[in-house]
Write a protein that holds these residues in place. Sequence first.
Motif, PDB file in Angstrom:
ATOM      1  N   PHE A  60     -11.888  -1.909 -14.566  1.00  0.00           N
ATOM      2  CA  PHE A  60     -12.529  -2.454 -13.472  1.00  0.00           C
ATOM      3  C   PHE A  60     -12.590  -1.553 -12.492  1.00  0.00           C
ATOM      4  CE2 PHE A  60     -11.076  -6.129 -15.944  1.00  0.00           C
ATOM      5  CZ  PHE A  60     -12.095  -7.200 -15.623  1.00  0.00           C
ATOM      6  N   SER A  61     -13.888  -1.316 -12.114  1.00  0.00           N
ATOM      7  CA  SER A  61     -14.042  -0.365 -11.104  1.00  0.00           C
ATOM      8  C   SER A  61     -14.175  -1.022  -9.531  1.00  0.00           C
ATOM      9  CB  SER A  61     -15.324   0.478 -11.376  1.00  0.00           C
ATOM     10  OG  SER A  61     -16.381  -0.164 -10.973  1.00  0.00           O
ATOM     11  N   ASN A  62     -14.067  -2.393  -9.709  1.00  0.00           N
ATOM     12  CA  ASN A  62     -14.683  -2.883  -8.383  1.00  0.00           C
ATOM     13  C   ASN A  62     -13.334  -3.762  -7.822  1.00  0.00           C
ATOM     14  OD1 ASN A  62     -17.432  -2.698  -9.262  1.00  0.00           O
ATOM     15  ND2 ASN A  62     -17.526  -3.454  -7.111  1.00  0.00           N
ATOM     16  N   MET A  63     -12.223  -3.608  -8.662  1.00  0.00           N
ATOM     17  CA  MET A  63     -10.980  -4.457  -8.081  1.00  0.00           C
ATOM     18  C   MET A  63     -10.644  -4.169  -6.654  1.00  0.00           C
ATOM     19  SD  MET A  63      -7.915  -4.625 -10.730  1.00  0.00           S
ATOM     20  CE  MET A  63      -8.047  -5.695 -12.276  1.00  0.00           C
ATOM     21  N   ARG A  64     -10.671  -5.141  -5.840  1.00  0.00           N
ATOM     22  CA  ARG A  64     -10.269  -5.076  -4.415  1.00  0.00           C
ATOM     23  C   ARG A  64     -10.882  -3.853  -3.616  1.00  0.00           C
ATOM     24  NH1 ARG A  64      -6.239  -8.334  -4.435  1.00  0.00           N
ATOM     25  NH2 ARG A  64      -5.882  -7.963  -2.242  1.00  0.00           N
ATOM     26  N   ASP A  65     -12.495  -3.869  -3.750  1.00  0.00           N
ATOM     27  CA  ASP A  65     -12.979  -2.730  -2.899  1.00  0.00           C
ATOM     28  C   ASP A  65     -12.783  -2.954  -1.474  1.00  0.00           C
ATOM     29  OD1 ASP A  65     -14.170  -1.747  -5.087  1.00  0.00           O
ATOM     30  OD2 ASP A  65     -16.212  -2.801  -5.047  1.00  0.00           O
ATOM     31  N   PHE A  66     -12.703  -4.173  -1.259  1.00  0.00           N
ATOM     32  CA  PHE A  66     -12.545  -4.365   0.288  1.00  0.00           C
ATOM     33  C   PHE A  66     -11.390  -3.941   1.158  1.00  0.00           C
ATOM     34  CE2 PHE A  66     -10.922  -8.020  -2.245  1.00  0.00           C
ATOM     35  CZ  PHE A  66      -9.658  -8.103  -1.730  1.00  0.00           C
ATOM     36  N   ASP A  67     -10.266  -3.408   0.358  1.00  0.00           N
ATOM     37  CA  ASP A  67      -9.098  -2.653   0.928  1.00  0.00           C
ATOM     38  C   ASP A  67      -9.349  -1.439   1.851  1.00  0.00           C
ATOM     39  OD1 ASP A  67      -7.814  -4.991   0.278  1.00  0.00           O
ATOM     40  OD2 ASP A  67      -6.810  -3.788  -1.610  1.00  0.00           O
ATOM     41  N   LEU A  68     -10.315  -0.621   1.159  1.00  0.00           N
ATOM     42  CA  LEU A  68     -10.801   0.459   1.531  1.00  0.00           C
ATOM     43  C   LEU A  68     -11.653   0.719   2.713  1.00  0.00           C
ATOM     44  CD1 LEU A  68     -10.115   2.967  -1.435  1.00  0.00           C
ATOM     45  CD2 LEU A  68      -9.195   2.912   0.686  1.00  0.00           C
ATOM     46  N   GLY A  69     -12.227  -0.660   3.156  1.00  0.00           N
ATOM     47  CA  GLY A  69     -13.160  -0.479   4.259  1.00  0.00           C
ATOM     48  C   GLY A  69     -14.440   0.120   4.100  1.00  0.00           C
ATOM     49  N   LYS A  70     -14.883   1.082   4.987  1.00  0.00           N
ATOM     50  CA  LYS A  70     -15.964   1.677   5.058  1.00  0.00           C
ATOM     51  C   LYS A  70     -16.339   2.750   3.962  1.00  0.00           C
ATOM     52  CE  LYS A  70     -17.248   1.562   9.764  1.00  0.00           C
ATOM     53  NZ  LYS A  70     -16.823   2.168  11.016  1.00  0.00           N
ATOM     54  N   LYS A  95       8.455  -4.153   5.405  1.00  0.00           N
ATOM     55  CA  LYS A  95       7.241  -5.075   4.826  1.00  0.00           C
ATOM     56  C   LYS A  95       5.906  -4.224   4.689  1.00  0.00           C
ATOM     57  CE  LYS A  95       5.274  -9.308   5.940  1.00  0.00           C
ATOM     58  NZ  LYS A  95       3.887  -8.772   6.462  1.00  0.00           N
ATOM     59  N   GLU A  96       5.374  -4.275   3.345  1.00  0.00           N
ATOM     60  CA  GLU A  96       4.105  -3.750   3.362  1.00  0.00           C
ATOM     61  C   GLU A  96       2.883  -4.624   3.413  1.00  0.00           C
ATOM     62  OE1 GLU A  96       3.761  -0.702   0.555  1.00  0.00           O
ATOM     63  OE2 GLU A  96       5.871  -0.266   0.562  1.00  0.00           O
ATOM     64  N   GLU A  97       1.670  -4.000   3.920  1.00  0.00           N
ATOM     65  CA  GLU A  97       0.524  -4.760   3.723  1.00  0.00           C
ATOM     66  C   GLU A  97      -0.103  -5.029   2.437  1.00  0.00           C
ATOM     67  OE1 GLU A  97      -2.314  -2.654   6.205  1.00  0.00           O
ATOM     68  OE2 GLU A  97      -0.747  -1.289   6.571  1.00  0.00           O
ATOM     69  N   GLU A  98       0.612  -4.221   1.513  1.00  0.00           N
ATOM     70  CA  GLU A  98       0.032  -4.238   0.152  1.00  0.00           C
ATOM     71  C   GLU A  98      -0.091  -5.655  -0.581  1.00  0.00           C
ATOM     72  OE1 GLU A  98       1.327  -1.902  -4.018  1.00  0.00           O
ATOM     73  OE2 GLU A  98       2.116  -1.324  -2.030  1.00  0.00           O
ATOM     74  N   HIS A  99      -1.087  -5.982  -1.110  1.00  0.00           N
ATOM     75  CA  HIS A  99      -1.084  -7.530  -1.827  1.00  0.00           C
ATOM     76  C   HIS A  99      -0.619  -7.183  -3.329  1.00  0.00           C
ATOM     77  CE1 HIS A  99      -2.680 -11.378  -2.912  1.00  0.00           C
ATOM     78  NE2 HIS A  99      -2.808 -10.644  -4.050  1.00  0.00           N
ATOM     79  N   GLY A 100       0.310  -7.754  -3.696  1.00  0.00           N
ATOM     80  CA  GLY A 100       0.865  -7.481  -5.131  1.00  0.00           C
ATOM     81  C   GLY A 100       1.309  -8.651  -5.887  1.00  0.00           C
ATOM     82  N   THR A 101       1.325  -8.383  -7.061  1.00  0.00           N
ATOM     83  CA  THR A 101       2.090  -9.302  -7.997  1.00  0.00           C
ATOM     84  C   THR A 101       3.423  -8.873  -8.383  1.00  0.00           C
ATOM     85  OG1 THR A 101      -0.208 -10.335  -8.610  1.00  0.00           O
ATOM     86  CG2 THR A 101       1.572 -10.680 -10.258  1.00  0.00           C
ATOM     87  N   VAL A 102       4.472  -9.661  -8.738  1.00  0.00           N
ATOM     88  CA  VAL A 102       5.762  -9.493  -8.568  1.00  0.00           C
ATOM     89  C   VAL A 102       6.335 -10.040 -10.029  1.00  0.00           C
ATOM     90  CG1 VAL A 102       8.261  -9.440  -7.820  1.00  0.00           C
ATOM     91  CG2 VAL A 102       5.945  -8.984  -6.407  1.00  0.00           C
ATOM     92  N   PHE A 103       7.177  -9.437 -10.741  1.00  0.00           N
ATOM     93  CA  PHE A 103       7.711  -9.713 -12.081  1.00  0.00           C
ATOM     94  C   PHE A 103       9.186 -10.052 -11.923  1.00  0.00           C
ATOM     95  CE2 PHE A 103       3.887  -7.864 -13.714  1.00  0.00           C
ATOM     96  CZ  PHE A 103       3.130  -8.915 -14.113  1.00  0.00           C
ATOM     97  N   ASN A 158      -5.274   0.917   0.801  1.00  0.00           N
ATOM     98  CA  ASN A 158      -5.745   0.753   2.239  1.00  0.00           C
ATOM     99  C   ASN A 158      -5.952   2.359   2.504  1.00  0.00           C
ATOM    100  OD1 ASN A 158      -3.402   1.712   2.673  1.00  0.00           O
ATOM    101  ND2 ASN A 158      -2.754  -0.152   3.903  1.00  0.00           N
ATOM    102  N   LEU A 159      -6.622   2.427   3.638  1.00  0.00           N
ATOM    103  CA  LEU A 159      -6.709   4.034   3.918  1.00  0.00           C
ATOM    104  C   LEU A 159      -5.603   4.855   4.296  1.00  0.00           C
ATOM    105  CD1 LEU A 159      -9.579   5.629   4.775  1.00  0.00           C
ATOM    106  CD2 LEU A 159      -9.019   5.159   6.987  1.00  0.00           C
ATOM    107  N   ASN A 160      -4.532   4.163   4.443  1.00  0.00           N
ATOM    108  CA  ASN A 160      -3.371   5.177   4.804  1.00  0.00           C
ATOM    109  C   ASN A 160      -2.738   5.392   3.361  1.00  0.00           C
ATOM    110  OD1 ASN A 160      -1.774   5.560   6.881  1.00  0.00           O
ATOM    111  ND2 ASN A 160      -1.282   3.731   7.551  1.00  0.00           N
ATOM    112  N   SER A 161      -2.620   4.570   2.334  1.00  0.00           N
ATOM    113  CA  SER A 161      -2.182   5.029   1.261  1.00  0.00           C
ATOM    114  C   SER A 161      -3.304   5.752   0.364  1.00  0.00           C
ATOM    115  CB  SER A 161      -1.833   3.707   0.453  1.00  0.00           C
ATOM    116  OG  SER A 161      -3.076   2.857   0.101  1.00  0.00           O
ATOM    117  N   TYR A 162      -4.234   5.795   0.751  1.00  0.00           N
ATOM    118  CA  TYR A 162      -5.424   6.823   0.159  1.00  0.00           C
ATOM    119  C   TYR A 162      -4.891   8.079   0.779  1.00  0.00           C
ATOM    120  CZ  TYR A 162      -9.516   9.483  -0.420  1.00  0.00           C
ATOM    121  OH  TYR A 162     -10.503  10.479  -0.737  1.00  0.00           O
TER     122      TYR A 162
END
Lengths: 374, 400
Positions: free
Chosen positions: A11-21, A161-169, A247-251
């Motif tokens: 998937f090349s488009n997953m969560r595009d919005f996280d990286l803004g511009k 606490k991170e802004e990261e959106h995640g799924t946890v098992f 996000n930009l920071n993690s990038y």
Amino acid sequence: MIGKQVLGIAFSNMRDFDLGKMTAHRTIGSVPFGGRYRLVDFALSNMVNAGISNVGVITQTNYQSLMDHLSSGREWDLSRKRGGLRILPPYASLSGKGEYRGTLEALYGAMGFIRHSTAEYVVVTGCDYVLNIDFTDLFEAHEKSGADITVVYRNKNIEQKEEEHGTVFQFNRDGMVNDVMVGPVLLGNRNLYMSILIMKKSLLESLVEDNVGHDRYSMRRNVLLAKYNQLKIYGFEYKDYCAHIHNLNSYYQANMELLIPSVRTVIFRQDRPIYTKVRDEVPAKYGLSALVGNSLVADGSIINGEIENSVIFRGVHIGKGAKVKNCILMQGTIVGENVTLDSVITDKNVVIREGRTLVGFETYPIYINKNNSI
Amino acid sequence: MAVKKEWLAMLLAGGQGSRLYTLTKKLAKPAVPYGGKYRIIDFPLSNCVNSGIDTVGVLTQYQPLVLNEYIGNGQPWDLDRVDGGVFVLPPYQKSSGSDWYTGTANAIYQNIPFIERYDPEYVLILSGDHIYKMDYAKMLALHKEKGADCTIAVLDVPYEEASRFGIMNTDETGRIFEFEEKPKQPKSTLASMGIYIFTWKKLKAYLEMDEQDPTSSKDFGKNVIPAMLEAGEKMYAYPFEGYWKDVGTIDSLWEANMDLLNPNVELELYDPSWKIYARNPVQPPHYIGSDAKVQNSMITEGCQVNGTIDFSILFAGVTVEPGAIIRDSIIMPGAVVKTGAVVEYAIVAEDAVIGEGAQVGARPENTPEKDQWGVTVIGAGAEIAAKATIPPKSMIEGKA
């Protein structure tokens, strides 16, 4: 090598919005990374290195840069008569707008491609992780576990606490999932889903059809969360270094971490290389006044200034007397004479004219849009 | 029969390059690495493609393995074509016997059937020994304009050097009336670059004639060109201006590499309109460590540099450990220079290892006997022991 038994879907488009511009004009898969790569290179190379030779790349919007990058797939050895690379732009999705709401809906749009494959298994991956994973190991663990689905996760102690959106098992003693949380507060010791899973192709086909028929579209919510009691879902832990780009920071941090030798050893293994598009650049050239330390420099660059703790992409020019520190300069950035840059990310073909000074902070880098001139 | 081509190129790549000694022990001269990420043959191949030639025959004979693998299907040069493309042409067995290529003309003679498949009007003959950028299309335009039978590219060389070359004496229209091989007293300074365009029908006739002559050494410069001149064929000189270098010796190979670091030399590789293509290694960007010092150098992908590099060229995947010093040297792919080693005025071939604290080569000013100074060569895969001293001008293979 798991070769022909497995079909790959990225998937090349997953969560595009996280990286803004940065993703305003490209998919997350085509975000430049590490001096000469795009994020999709990691997903594709991991598949190819496991012998997977039939890979579909699902895109949604802004996929021109991705198509330009992937072209026929030859650089990944995916230009094949049988199988090879297939770019899957949206069509005939249920919403009718050519956009999908979630993974299952996207897979539904690609069902023709999936059904056509003779592979028995499917590996599905996002492009938001920088990692070098052996899918053969994943495949073998999946077979051995007897599970219906195997998900890839990493264990992380999260102190802040991170802004990261995640799924946890959470897992039982046999390593099977016995609890799933989608989007909880990320704090403490967590098993984080890495958006990679493997299952039988027939199971994927029925899950997609059943859910989309009921207007359900999310792999996380409608399969992993809703079905972990009915399906056996096994967890495969990825223990090596990886970076999640959310996000930009993690990038920024992930690029900077490539300066650590042990990280490069894990990501750029000789036995599992990371492939990317070839640009036929000349080797980087260092001039009389160059002074470079702790940096990655790609071909085609001409360095006449000072660089420290930075990632320099292909074809970047650094003028005399310029000081570049803690920066990520993407392809074709021109830094004029006596410019000072600290903690700056320049997108492609940015021009910083003579004498300018731009200073961000390591936890808050300045980002400059593609083709801008300062 | 294949689709007819107006012209095609035949690249003579069988040369042993014996004056490169250990560097060409396992590979043909055109496959010798150059300029950080290239091999010599990338220059004529890229020139062909940039000049609009889509069919190239590469004639191999000596140690063809590396060259065959490198050329592959020609994709890096955009020579994987539906009609034409690049073809590696080794000598082969025919019903009437089999022969090695006995000379440059014989190599083309033996491949007449290949050329005939494309039924070309013109054939370009190239060698794989030179570093230069040239638009062959301009040369063909002159050939057509003059209605020539043969056009030879020439370079205006300094008078003192002219006696090392094949010299073309021309009239005011550029027509060649005399050819002198290495003349003691040159009448002109126009040196043949070994680049020929022939009208194919004419060339074919002369090749067949030359083949019948048992005294001929089957060579373009020695036999075919003189025979055509004698017969009064229309032969013209095409004057070339720009960088051109024969890399046939250790010294000239070293110089040609160093020329890339000299701002006053006109070989521009950073020219998007005339790119030199190469088969690219799959390696990450190179890393320059905190204690490294890199100046006046070219470095390519996959290198790990923690030492001092000055006036040097590092090929893909070279490792330079902390405290190592490399000056005025060429380090080929995969070589390792260990801690504290000093490499000066040297060519270190592929995968060689320079041990800790070793001294390889020396600067001319530190060599008292000037005639004992020269570029040091460390052969492919050689291992230099820790603290060893390898004097200037030496050539090392294996362990030392």
